[in-house]
Design a protein around this motif. Sequence first.
Motif, mmCIF file in Angstrom:
data_model
loop_
_atom_site.group_PDB
_atom_site.id
_atom_site.type_symbol
_atom_site.label_atom_id
_atom_site.label_comp_id
_atom_site.label_asym_id
_atom_site.label_seq_id
_atom_site.Cartn_x
_atom_site.Cartn_y
_atom_site.Cartn_z
ATOM 1 N N ILE A 65 47.590 80.551 31.239
ATOM 2 C CA ILE A 65 47.185 81.754 30.504
ATOM 3 C C ILE A 65 46.604 82.788 31.451
ATOM 4 O O ILE A 65 46.954 83.983 31.398
ATOM 5 N N ALA A 66 45.724 82.347 32.359
ATOM 6 C CA ALA A 66 45.090 83.284 33.297
ATOM 7 C C ALA A 66 46.123 83.930 34.214
ATOM 8 O O ALA A 66 46.085 85.149 34.455
ATOM 9 N N SER A 110 52.175 80.051 26.272
ATOM 10 C CA SER A 110 50.934 79.381 26.655
ATOM 11 C C SER A 110 49.890 79.471 25.546
ATOM 12 O O SER A 110 49.207 78.485 25.239
ATOM 13 N N LEU A 111 49.775 80.638 24.934
ATOM 14 C CA LEU A 111 48.816 80.801 23.838
ATOM 15 C C LEU A 111 49.215 79.941 22.643
ATOM 16 O O LEU A 111 48.351 79.358 21.968
ATOM 17 N N LEU A 112 50.510 79.853 22.385
ATOM 18 C CA LEU A 112 50.986 79.022 21.281
ATOM 19 C C LEU A 112 50.642 77.555 21.540
ATOM 20 O O LEU A 112 50.173 76.840 20.653
ATOM 21 N N ALA A 113 50.853 77.104 22.802
ATOM 22 C CA ALA A 113 50.541 75.717 23.160
ATOM 23 C C ALA A 113 49.038 75.444 23.078
ATOM 24 O O ALA A 113 48.621 74.326 22.778
ATOM 25 N N ASN A 149 46.899 83.383 16.839
ATOM 26 C CA ASN A 149 46.499 84.676 16.262
ATOM 27 C C ASN A 149 46.508 85.802 17.298
ATOM 28 O O ASN A 149 46.522 86.981 16.936
ATOM 29 N N GLU A 150 46.491 85.447 18.570
ATOM 30 C CA GLU A 150 46.433 86.458 19.636
ATOM 31 C C GLU A 150 47.813 86.946 20.065
ATOM 32 O O GLU A 150 47.921 87.893 20.840
#
Length: 286
Positions: free
Chosen positions: A194-195, A223-226, A231-232
Amino acid sequence: TRRSSDLERVVDELEEASLRVAAADTSSILGNYALTEDLVGAIARGERPASGDDRGLAVALLARDRRLAGSTEGVKDLMLPYFEPDAFDSLSDRTAARLARELSNVVGSTSADGVRWADLALTYSERSGDAALIAYALNQHAIVNFQRNLPRIASAIFDAMITHCREHRLASPLALGLANQASFAVGRDIDMAIAAAEESIQHARQAGDVDIGAYGLSLLSMSLLAAGRWNEIEPLWSAASFGTTDDPVANLTRAVTLARLARYRDLPPDFERIPLSVDDVDQKSY
């Protein structure tokens, strides 16, 4: 850069070829791969007069953009003359470096020839002294090692590439290196992924590189989904200005990710947003 129609007014044919190649290089950064064919297709095929360097660059650009657009038909035929031992003798180191990178992709990164061309890309990049070419050659070598099942070596090369780009303040190559680092980290360290993806997007926007920006955003979405931070995701895509990119990976990831978000909202997925045939996507596979 001038529009394609404006280029027709240039009297000197060699000057026109140089302008077309420069314009195509810019269209690649903007993710507009279809325009590359219009600008330099005839040069790459030998149908327009051009210097050896401009023809070589045209071939490299066309091969790269067709590969990224997912349509490699005819690419190997275009690059066939450059497989000859003396084909690079009359080329500048900068042009030779770019051609060698694409030849590594054409023959297959896992093959012995793919490794050899990646090595030559490093050599020509070093000779040129061009910091950006060195960064892209390192990126190619990292990919070659990753595909040869040498992930730790690939990760170390990506790290070296990123350090090199920071030292030389290369925004676009840095964005690419960070995006590939994020891709490597997705299944290993989600926070790192993510970073890296977030920083990649930042540098891509700074460089105006729509293509890598869309690639980084695709990786950030996955990555956010994992990580369960679904919501982002949609606000990121809604705020993005990547509508001009022809990158099928970025566009498909965007469509699939947004469709999958429906699952978390108890809404039926909108399969019409996914640019695939019915045979490729159904309610079971999605």
